[in-house]
Write an enzyme that holds these catalytic residues in place. Structure first.
Site, PDB file in Angstrom:
ATOM      1  N   TYR A  56       0.796  -1.233   0.000  1.00  0.00           N
ATOM      2  CA  TYR A  56       0.000   0.000   0.000  1.00  0.00           C
ATOM      3  C   TYR A  56       0.830   1.285   0.000  1.00  0.00           C
ATOM      4  CZ  TYR A  56      -3.837  -3.173   0.863  1.00  0.00           C
ATOM      5  OH  TYR A  56      -4.751  -4.181   0.743  1.00  0.00           O
ATOM      6  N   HIS A  95     -12.551   4.958  -3.823  1.00  0.00           N
ATOM      7  CA  HIS A  95     -11.707   3.840  -3.404  1.00  0.00           C
ATOM      8  C   HIS A  95     -10.301   4.035  -3.935  1.00  0.00           C
ATOM      9  CE1 HIS A  95     -15.102   1.470  -1.974  1.00  0.00           C
ATOM     10  NE2 HIS A  95     -15.757   1.955  -3.001  1.00  0.00           N
TER      11      HIS A  95
END
Lengths: 145, 145, 145, 145, 145, 145, 145, 145, 145, 145, 145, 145
Positions: free
Chosen positions: H23, H98
């Site tokens: 991430y 998102h």
């Protein structure tokens, strides 16, 4: 003398020994004896076969020379396409039989893969299911004589 | 003398008159006569009822005082929860019967809503299905006597 | 005096006579009497109707001139689109009622086709379900007066 | 004096302030006041609880000592197994209630996970749903006294 | 000294107090004490956490610095993707545990969303499930030392 | 001395010889030896059985006189109702075990038909799964002594 | 003179009286009159039948001696296997008709059980659906003369 | 000065600390700072909120007085009807966002329960998803001024 | 000389003897002879195996040292995960073959569990399916030499 | 003079040339000629279009200036959302037509995606389906004049 | 100068001419002009393409030499695997865009087959969806420079 | 000289140019050349056709006069009923072919709509799939000469 083959599927060898409180104390031998005695009066020669092996059941049906098969496929009723195809290839009559009423049990026991290629089905009358199946087979044989 | 009630569901009144090439020329009356004759020898009093109305079948079962019901629910087999509940409330024996092998027909005829509350099921032997059901009912009654 | 129509679906005529150990010994007449007595105090004129025939229930609703219908469609709850459409065409209030909690029973009893066109639903309080439905109907009627 | 616990699920705190054109101008406090007033006459002590947190609702039910719970689980009706299990472990009565008729709304609101462990369900009568639930709870309590 | 975190999901705080006839009289504190005692002998430092709040469980896992987590997600097993993602982001070992055999219960309890991101699963041995999970975690930790 | 039967399902005979890069170089014999060694210390007599034949597994279970069965049904986990019924008829304890975490593999491996009739399930700890299962079986046996 | 039977299913008796704002003010009698008038010019003898009772519809079809049936099964379109079987047994032509376009309504109205045994289907043209069906029936009859 | 509320769902607090290889090393604070900086130039006042608790998210939305909400519901996207209803009751604009392209991930992440009540959706551009959402919100606000 | 193993699944032993009107009069021996003759010219050593026993097929594959397997799993195509796993563990090439076009038969024969782990599939050319599979296997083997 | 556009979908260009034993020897030109002749008497100007290309059908509908479209979408009936949307955007009347009764064919032909946006549907009367559709279109046009 | 290709799927050519009350009076040309104007300022060369033909869209993507594609696949979003595969083979960036929020429309418009192979998705902001997509594409391109 | 038509579906024109690391550097022209060379030796005249347009593929099959079609429908395999119907109407042989093993790819590629009307299917052998299909077609043609 016409021959009728009675086939018992998996776990039916345990009848009378395991869980007698549920399934009673009659063994598979007792059931076979009762069928044989009735068949003798009706003039049929009987052959009995039990196996927990799908392959042995398929082998047996493939070699069978009987006029009719009375088969209790037990759990293979719901799962075995191999048994279904073996019965479809068999040229005589086929009567499917169950000791219990499969429609009153768990959902996964409500469908029969094998019944689609049988002539008829009898279930729910315990030992009597077999004796009624014997009469049904006899009448199917007589009809074509 | 014990009474057994035979119930025939929708469209069975057409037997022998519509599509005789498929269903044969025997009428429902012929079938009932054959059942009656056999039952007489076995010592049973028979009552016969046919209706295309689900409500009339439910009414009939609700009023029934017989020891056993032999029922061919025909298409209601696959759709009628009302019939199912009526049979469940009935205190005697219930034997479900079909002329044809419902498992060898269209998919929507493979499931039986009513069989779940019957004692047993016999299908696929045409007229003989009823006669075998009569014997099955007789044995269930004898077992409890 | 406003009229309220109470409709009971299939097999409810057996209440108190069949399976009293499960459903109690109160008959449908007892239930109707209790409703009538309560309604009288509230100033409503009641009409009662029971049938095992989907068609008769549809006929009755089609002819109904009442301000509200309290209906226990029993098994037709889960299957009858005809009843649903009849109730939808009815211009008064509709309260659906069940003696048992349908969500605590078999899966096929969890869905209600008819409730979609009712004003509200009350279930699970046995006889009290009807009396609460009577109060609910009364309040719906009062709201629009 | 018996205690009854009223539980309101997520977003019900917005009643009367958000979307008043749809849900009316009555706030949750107004509803609680109406319930309390009615309960006082019936001799019940009331406890009110609202939360948008599933965990707080489960906590509250786990600690509850009331004789009955009246619960409007709102959207948790359709999704919360945690709430279902908390209600199942609760030893008193449970009445599920909804302001709207959940069966007349979107498909995903037709199924109730929590109703399966409630005694009964009342829906569709807006504020009156709660008052009828109070009466239902009262009668359940009286029945066992 | 390695630390192992034991997490108990919703309603497990009720063990021993609600439904003791079903779940026994041992409380969660009793279970934790037994685990602690065993862990002490094995040389692990234990941390225990119970919550009915999905968010608190996710918070706890997000902050966890332990070598392994033993988690009984209870009903969140079947519904919580949030928990699944929190466990996936955790860098230590994860052992999922259940007191009962979830495969022998209702259908909706047969699937585990969280097990997909655990190292292994142990269920069905009541208190022993936790102790076996402790041993499993210990062996996973030893394997990488 | 109590006996415990360890049953290995199809393709487990290939362990250590096929795909060693994935499944490691330990053979089934190595695993059995490790189990036996541990069991000897715990005072159990072990019996080991591996077969690729569903029928032989059913035969073996049908004849088993052990106090407990530790079974890794391999792919039969997901397909064999025959095995399920054989295990259900067995009167001792049943612990289902898997080397891998079946919930982290393909979708069709997420459901277990056999676990429903086992006492408990342990999966995901490779060889340790068997050793934990041995301890679980031991504790189940001790509990009833 | 050839006879054509027109059958109207449940709730169609309410046309023109209930929900006139939606369905218009024409009654079923008006529709029948219009059909009769057109048929007279085409040289057909018409028979009309409406019922809310599935059983009466099945009875009527079973007794029908007409060359063709024009049937609007209304909601039975989507649910009645009994009607389907009655129509299949009928030896003349069958034209299914609907006032509205069933494919533009709720999902459960998109499937037709009865159409499978009809010769053709016409829907969506309100009263004109019937008149087009009359022409369709006429052409089917002429084709075989 | 118009206010825009940015809401981050469960596990987003772990950004930059857990699984940085997947991430990235940017924390949620970094992302918020970037949004704030951009918003300042556009003349908006920003409010930021992160929680792993569904209830806190619902609370926050219920109290929100902003002109628009930019929400990344994370896993609640796929499961939370409570969030959906809270957003539906909110009178301002809603933009769902998102970091990843949810349609390129596991099947269970392909459906969005919350998007149905949002004005629009932006996904797949990592941090840029938020900045694009800010622009989208700005344009929606301008459109109505 | 490279070896290729040809495996025939259940009921294929009946070829030429049962239902010759459908499947022709060529026996499995005839088919094997034709394959052998062709293979001899191509320089391959062939091994043939037929069984109705899933377990024997799995055993055979587990022991196989051939460079390639040509397998007609017959009905096990649609049901046997055990066969699938055995083939996956096999390190040589796998060519799945069917006499008939399985996509032109009943629905349950449209899916192949085993093909997912094969290199390729050939079906619908009766005996020629095997000969084409032999050529396919030969080319796969040559490609890696 | 009003214009009506007749659109024929994929493979209808083969009528009369491929499979004449099944579909007859009439070509699409023959059908169009018959429609044209009838339309001339009714005072309509006709335009005919056939294509196997979904895109061309969508183009054609997008450019259409006719009062009504009679369309036989053939297999696109069951698959083409593009056609559906094009028809929905068309401001005139739409009548869907099929030569055969699609409900009496394979399951995948029972659902119509396009019918949902048509005014009505006519199927099962071969060439007559088109002529009845012409009359239906004429009456729809007249109704609004 | 980098090139970006904008692709519009079926029926988008009708924008501004059909159903202007719903979709507004802006034509596709107006939208393209607005995109071009914005792109010019950002330094991109634009190419625009609209087609109702899936094949032409696939052709266009197959020949595309642009750095990024902005595509509104319209209904092909939900049905076209061909488009999905063409986009997957394209080596530049892909941004999927929709005028409306597809998640707020009919169920069959909630799933996107093409989005799985796009970099990101933007929907629900009408014309602004395209402008935001342009910015998104620009940032993706810049990121890799 | 017999003619065989080879049809390549959507995106196959990209072979060798897009994603060469995955699909290799051989172009469609290379593949066609190899097929042509082999066919020349076997005495067949070949015709090759590639299109990304479903309609062009349907047109081509509708006009085809070849003895056999070898078709790689690519993604239309899984979606195109139009192609299926065109192939069914074709009077020669049809062999479906795929470069990859479609059963080893994503779930949505496991079902073949077109294979149901083909004579046989060959997949998984890359270029060799076509050459084997050529041999298969040759043998089908020879069989009928």
């Amino acid at each position: 003398m016409e021959e009728i083959l009675v086939i018992h599927g998996p776990n039916l060898n345990l009848l009378g020994t395991r869980q007698p409180d549920i399934y009673g104390s009659a063994t598979l031998e007792d059931i076979n004896a009762e069928i044989e005695s009735r068949a003798a009066k009706m003039g049929f020669k009987m052959d009995f076969f039990q196996s927990n092996h799908e392959g042995q059941l398929v082998d047996k049906i493939g070699e069978a020379g009987a006029r009719a098969i009375i088969i209790n496929p037990a759990v293979f009723t719901h799962t075995s396409v191999a048994l279904r195809d073996a019965l479809e290839a068999f040229s005589g009559y086929v009567v499917e039989v169950h000791l219990s009423n499969i429609f009153a049990r768990e959902d996964f026991r409500h469908k029969s893969i094998t019944a689609a290629v049988a002539d008829g089905l009898i279930c729910g009358f315990s030992l009597q299911s077999y004796l009624l199946a014997l009469e049904a087979a006899a009448r199917l044989i007589q009809k074509t004589e």
